[in-house]
Design a protein around this motif. Structure first.
Motif, short mmCIF file in Angstrom:
data_model
loop_
_atom_site.label_atom_id
_atom_site.label_comp_id
_atom_site.label_asym_id
_atom_site.label_seq_id
_atom_site.Cartn_x
_atom_site.Cartn_y
_atom_site.Cartn_z
N ASP A 32 -3.76 -3.43 -7.32
CA ASP A 32 -2.39 -2.92 -7.20
C ASP A 32 -2.29 -1.55 -7.86
O ASP A 32 -2.30 -1.44 -9.08
CB ASP A 32 -1.44 -3.93 -7.87
CG ASP A 32 -0.01 -3.42 -7.96
OD1 ASP A 32 0.34 -2.50 -7.19
OD2 ASP A 32 0.74 -3.98 -8.78
N ALA A 33 -2.17 -0.50 -7.05
CA ALA A 33 -2.19 0.86 -7.61
C ALA A 33 -0.85 1.29 -8.19
O ALA A 33 -0.81 2.06 -9.15
CB ALA A 33 -2.62 1.86 -6.54
N ASN A 34 0.27 0.81 -7.63
CA ASN A 34 1.56 1.32 -8.11
C ASN A 34 2.30 0.34 -9.02
O ASN A 34 3.46 0.56 -9.37
CB ASN A 34 2.44 1.74 -6.93
CG ASN A 34 2.86 0.53 -6.08
OD1 ASN A 34 2.36 -0.57 -6.29
ND2 ASN A 34 3.76 0.75 -5.14
N ASP A 36 3.55 -2.75 -8.73
CA ASP A 36 4.69 -3.59 -8.34
C ASP A 36 4.27 -5.05 -8.19
O ASP A 36 5.03 -5.88 -7.68
CB ASP A 36 5.33 -3.06 -7.04
CG ASP A 36 4.40 -3.19 -5.85
OD1 ASP A 36 3.21 -3.54 -6.05
OD2 ASP A 36 4.85 -2.93 -4.71
N ILE A 38 1.91 -6.26 -6.34
CA ILE A 38 1.31 -6.56 -5.03
C ILE A 38 0.17 -5.58 -4.76
O ILE A 38 0.35 -4.36 -4.87
CB ILE A 38 2.36 -6.45 -3.91
CG1 ILE A 38 3.52 -7.41 -4.19
CG2 ILE A 38 1.74 -6.77 -2.55
CD1 ILE A 38 4.66 -7.27 -3.22
N GLY A 39 -0.97 -6.09 -4.43
CA GLY A 39 -2.11 -5.24 -4.11
C GLY A 39 -1.78 -4.34 -2.94
O GLY A 39 -0.95 -4.70 -2.09
N ASP A 40 -2.40 -3.17 -2.86
CA ASP A 40 -2.02 -2.20 -1.84
C ASP A 40 -3.23 -1.39 -1.37
O ASP A 40 -4.33 -1.52 -1.91
CB ASP A 40 -0.89 -1.29 -2.36
CG ASP A 40 -1.14 -0.85 -3.80
OD1 ASP A 40 -2.31 -0.52 -4.11
OD2 ASP A 40 -0.20 -0.87 -4.63
N ARG A 85 5.33 -1.55 1.30
CA ARG A 85 4.94 -2.00 -0.05
C ARG A 85 3.45 -1.84 -0.29
O ARG A 85 2.98 -1.85 -1.42
CB ARG A 85 5.32 -3.48 -0.26
CG ARG A 85 6.80 -3.71 -0.46
CD ARG A 85 7.13 -5.17 -0.33
NE ARG A 85 6.86 -5.64 1.03
CZ ARG A 85 7.03 -6.89 1.45
NH1 ARG A 85 7.43 -7.81 0.60
NH2 ARG A 85 6.79 -7.22 2.70
#
Ligand code: GLC
Ligand code: CA
Length: 560
Positions: A32-34, A36, A38-40, A85
């Motif tokens: 999860d880079a940002n 939140d 949730i992985g992205d 997201r």
């Protein structure tokens, strides 16, 4: 390991998939880079060097498209976009470029059996009303009973509960899976056109291949009178079943093949087809169709020499007939992780095996031997990676992760869990918990904002950074195996070598490499060959391979 062992065997651009090691990423649980929770896609981009170091040939991404997550993303609201997201199309392009730079191919998931109920087509269908062209893209029917208040049939959905849902004006629609996943009508030409557009959209963006979700369920024969559930279950799956593995589904894949072949190299595809026999499976793997199909037979087998040998022999023979290569899978996002499966006690009166899942009688932790499970998982994986054909690996297995059983009901997400699915009572969340990257810190380095499924404390010891520093870890074993595998994979053949032991399998590849797996408890004497062992999951002492272990023996001259 000598340098000579690390030279890679060349594969041509068009045949890369035949013996590839493909790593499945479940994007929401990878990185999860940002922050939140949730992985992205940027999270995947930040880990491309990890993927390159692992030594895989390709990644397969489970759905990352806009979705309400009623079924972990397999409810797709827009097939030609990235869920906001999870990032943007530009993020996707950057990720593909970074993977390609490192020689890693990219496979994406196509979900053609159903859309999300939030897809604009389904919203249109609801608004347009009965008899409309918009409804014809799905499967709408009048109900039974005086006022149509009963569903058209008593069929059950895969996740449990009825397979029909009533809409406001009284019609019913069919959903093989969750209520939020209405099935498409593949008799409608618009549906065909739209998927061709989707395949071109991703191919144009540089995607190398596709994994086709429930490829065996798209076409249906729903002419009245429809059979009852009991009748449906008794019907043979011989190509004419109303719902499953119909012969006419291959007309769709013949259309798709034409699109795949418009590209250079041709795009590849692998079918997820849970069909009854290797013969039926071969149809999906044909060169005029998808080209390859998952074989889940090893995943369903027990850790047992006889079962493994039968599965391997049958599937190799079958792939010869279709001209495709065999696939092997031990874990994916739908089943209990293999380290856990192999640690469960043998079935007895209080335990029942349902499909690939452990079951009840006190819960999944009862009687589990985690160390044994992991040993056997290592042995089975090394055996699999030595086989001809391609191997599909699932994120986290390279860290030796077990299934996470400690997830409270209110934290679970799998629709199968809430709808009381018969095929998996606990649901599939236990193999979808976000990966541990570091031993400490927020969500073990998954992201700065926690994890969307709870991570257990024991994840710390399995963190990627911890295992990378430990030559005896599962990660180190996978890295060595995946590197050596490029040497070992040659012609798609194997020859069994009799061992005189029913619980020990041994085979040779045409280039002289040998694989030996001891499924039993008694050590197996390798004799002078012990000196040629370049990889094993347990130490060889006195020339003997211990139980629950696999050894790779290099041909003479490759080791000093
Ligand atoms: C496939 C997927 C699974 C999903 C189902 C419905 O079996 O692997 O995760 O729930 O299709 O799309
Ligand atoms: Ca995120």
């Amino acid at each position: 390991m000598t340098d000579a062992l690390l030279v890679e065997t060349p594969t041509t651009d068009a045949t890369w998939w035949r013996q590839a090691a493909v790593y499945q990423i479940y994007p929401r649980s990878f990185a999860d880079a940002n922050g939140d929770g949730i992985g992205d896609i940027p999270g995947i981009l930040s880990r491309v060097d990890y993927l390159a170091d692992l030594g895989i040939d390709a990644v397969w991404l489970s759905p990352f498209y806009p979705s309400a997550l009623a079924d972990g993303g397999y409810d797709v609201a827009d097939y030609r976009n990235v869920d906001p997201r999870l990032g943007t199309l530009e993020d996707f392009d950057a990720m593909v470029a970074a993977l390609h730079t490192r020689g890693i191919k990219v496979v994406v998931d196509i979900v053609p059996n159903h859309t999300s109920d939030l897809h604009e087509w389904f919203q249109e269908a609801l608004a347009a009303g009965r008899g409309s062209a918009a409804r014809d893209r799905y499967i709408f029917r009048e109900g039974r009973g005086e006022n149509g208040e009963e569903p058209p049939t008593d069929w059950e959905s895969v996740f449990g509960g009825p397979a029909w849902e009533r809409v406001e004006d009284g019609q019913w629609y069919f959903h093989n899976f969750a209520v939020e996943q209405p099935d498409l009508n593949w008799d409608n030409p618009e549906v065909h056109e739209d998927f061709l557009k989707t395949l071109r959209f991703w191919s144009d963006r540089g995607v190398d291949g596709f994994r086709i979700d429930v490829a065996h369920m798209l076409t249906k024969d729903l002419t009245d009178p429809l059979p009852s559930r009991a009748e449906l279950e008794r019907l043979p799956q011989d190509g004419k079943h109303p719902l499953i593995d119909r012969d006419d589904v291959h007309e769709i894949y013949a259309e798709w093949r034409k699109v795949f072949n418009e590209y250079q190299p041709p795009r590849t595809a692998v079918a997820e087809a849970w069909v009854k026999t290797p013969e039926r499976r071969a149809r999906y793997a044909s060169a005029e169709g998808l080209g390859q199909a998952f074989n889940f037979d090893l995943l369903i087998a027990d850790f047992d020499a006889t079962q493994f040998r039968t599965v391997i022999t049958e599937n190799l023979a079958q792939s010869k007939l279709s001209g495709s290569s065999t696939t092997w899978v031990l874990s994916n996002h739908d089943v209990t992780r293999h380290a856990t499966r192999y640690g469960l006690p043998p079935l007895n009166g209080s335990l029942v095996k349902q499909g690939t899942e452990w079951v009840e009688a006190g819960g999944p932790e009862e009687g589990i031997d985690r160390a044994q499970g992991l040993r056997r998982a290592h042995a089975a994986t090394l055996l699999m990676l030595g086989l001809p054909g391609s191997s599909y690996l699932y994120q986290g297995e390279e860290l030796g992760l077990h299934e996470v059983a400690e997830i409270a009901p209110e934290q679970r997400q799998d629709p199968g869990f809430f709808r009381g699915s018969e095929y998996d009572r606990l649901g599939r969340d236990g193999c979808r918990v976000p990966l541990p990257w570091t031993a400490d810190g927020e969500s073990f380095g998954f992201g700065a904002g926690g994890a969307h499924l709870p991570q257990p404390a024991w994840f710390a010891a399995h963190a990627a950074e911890v295992e990378a520093a430990d030559p005896a870890s599962t990660l180190s074993l996978y890295r060595q195996a995946l590197r050596l595998r490029h040497r070992l994979q040659s012609e798609e053949e194997l020859e069994w070598i009799e061992t005189g032991r029913p619980d020990v399998l041994r085979f040779a590849r045409p280039n002289g490499w040998q694989i030996v797996t001891n499924f039993g408890a008694e050590p197996f004497d390798l004799g002078a060959d012990a000196e040629g062992v370049v990889l094993s999951n347990l130490e060889i002492t006195g020339g003997a391979l211990p139980g629950d272990a696999t050894a790779w023996i290099a041909p003479a001259g490759l080791v000093d």
